[in-house]
Each structure stands twice: as C-alpha cells, then as structure tokens.
Design an enzyme around this catalytic site. Sequence first.
Site, PDB file in Angstrom:
ATOM      1  N   HIS A   1      25.135  11.853  -2.125  1.00 13.89           N
ATOM      2  CA  HIS A   1      24.514  10.514  -2.111  1.00 13.89           C
ATOM      3  C   HIS A   1      24.485   9.933  -0.693  1.00 13.89           C
ATOM      4  CE1 HIS A   1      23.458   9.238  -6.119  1.00 13.89           C
ATOM      5  NE2 HIS A   1      24.636   9.584  -6.623  1.00 13.89           N
TER       6      HIS A   1
ATOM      7  N   CYS B   1      24.502  11.246 -13.392  1.00 13.15           N
ATOM      8  CA  CYS B   1      24.554  10.329 -12.251  1.00 13.15           C
ATOM      9  C   CYS B   1      24.216   8.942 -12.758  1.00 13.15           C
ATOM     10  CB  CYS B   1      23.534  10.768 -11.198  1.00 13.15           C
ATOM     11  SG  CYS B   1      23.408   9.663  -9.782  1.00 13.15           S
TER      12      CYS B   1
ATOM     13  N   HIS C   1      29.077  15.489  -5.277  1.00 11.00           N
ATOM     14  CA  HIS C   1      27.986  14.629  -5.741  1.00 11.00           C
ATOM     15  C   HIS C   1      27.895  13.342  -4.901  1.00 11.00           C
ATOM     16  CE1 HIS C   1      25.709  12.781  -9.307  1.00 11.00           C
ATOM     17  NE2 HIS C   1      25.953  11.745  -8.535  1.00 11.00           N
ATOM     18  N   GLU C   2      29.055  12.724  -4.668  1.00  9.66           N
ATOM     19  CA  GLU C   2      29.048  11.456  -3.934  1.00  9.66           C
ATOM     20  C   GLU C   2      28.727  11.664  -2.448  1.00  9.66           C
ATOM     21  OE1 GLU C   2      28.850   8.973  -5.801  1.00  9.66           O
ATOM     22  OE2 GLU C   2      29.658   9.927  -7.594  1.00  9.66           O
TER      23      GLU C   2
END
Length: 165
Positions: free
Chosen positions: A134, A88, A130-131
């Site tokens: 976030h 990341c 993953h995003e």
Amino acid sequence: MRRIRKFGEEILRKKSSPVDNIDGKIHELIKSMKETLLYVKGVGLSAPQVGVLKRIFIFYDKEKEILGTIINPEIVEEISSYVDLEGCLSFPEIYFTIERPKITVIKGLNEDGKEIIIEGKELLSRCFQHEIDHLNGILIIDYAGEEEKRYYQDKIDKLIKNSKK
Ligand code: CO
C-alpha cells in the site's frame, strides 16, 4: 474514525513519503487509524488508505492481542512462501489468491521513534507485505489472475463507479 479509501480512488496508487518527524500530528493520525481498524475488525491498515501519504501502517497481532504500529517499514528478510486468499479494506467483499512469504521480518520505528524489528508468520507476514505494498501504491488486484478478476468484475466496476462520484 477515518474514511477508508476504496479501489478507484487515486490516492491508493500514489507512493507514500517517509515520516521524518514523529510529532503530535502523526500520533493523532495513528490514534485515528487504530480506532478505525478496531471498528472494522481488520488485520492491517495503511496511512494512504485513510488519505495520508505517509509510510505508516498498523496491524493487529491476533496471537499477542496487540495493535502494533510501524513507521517507515523496511523488509529485512523473507522466508519460504505460501498461497492463500487475501482481502483488503479498500476492496470490500473481494478476495484474491496471492502467494506471499511465509515469514517476513521487517524493521522500522515505533510510535516513540525507537527502532524495532518484528517477525510476522503467515497471516502477519501476509499483512506486512500487503501494507508495505500500500505504501508503494500496489494493490491486491495487481496480483490477481484474469479468472478471479472476471469473477469479481461487477464489484470492481461498482467500486470504480463510486470513486468517480
Ligand atoms: Co489493503
């Protein structure tokens, strides 16, 4: 170019809000996120990582060699799973072993406000997951095992220390 927020900075733990109007300010933000991602040669970057709590992320599709943008993303489908090391931009030089779906289909809006559906395989599937994490304040360290966390303890402590400066 935008400064990428690092682990320890509070904004990374906040939940981002949906974009309800894709105006000039949003276009400006996306442009600067693209410049930042190209500069650091990353796979994906979310708006909260550059200090804006909006549900936007960009990704680099290596196969098609395009930089894509997705606004207000939602997961439509997840197929199978696989385990790999995952990094990341907010955790420089740190990689955790994380299980993610092998295929992730997402829907959302493109920069013109048009609804799009994209299928991501393997690295791109991982990137989408993953995003979107976030955008919900979830970070790779939340998936890490104790042993891996211990292995990177010095680097993690340093990030936390720097965030308090
Ligand atoms: Co990240």
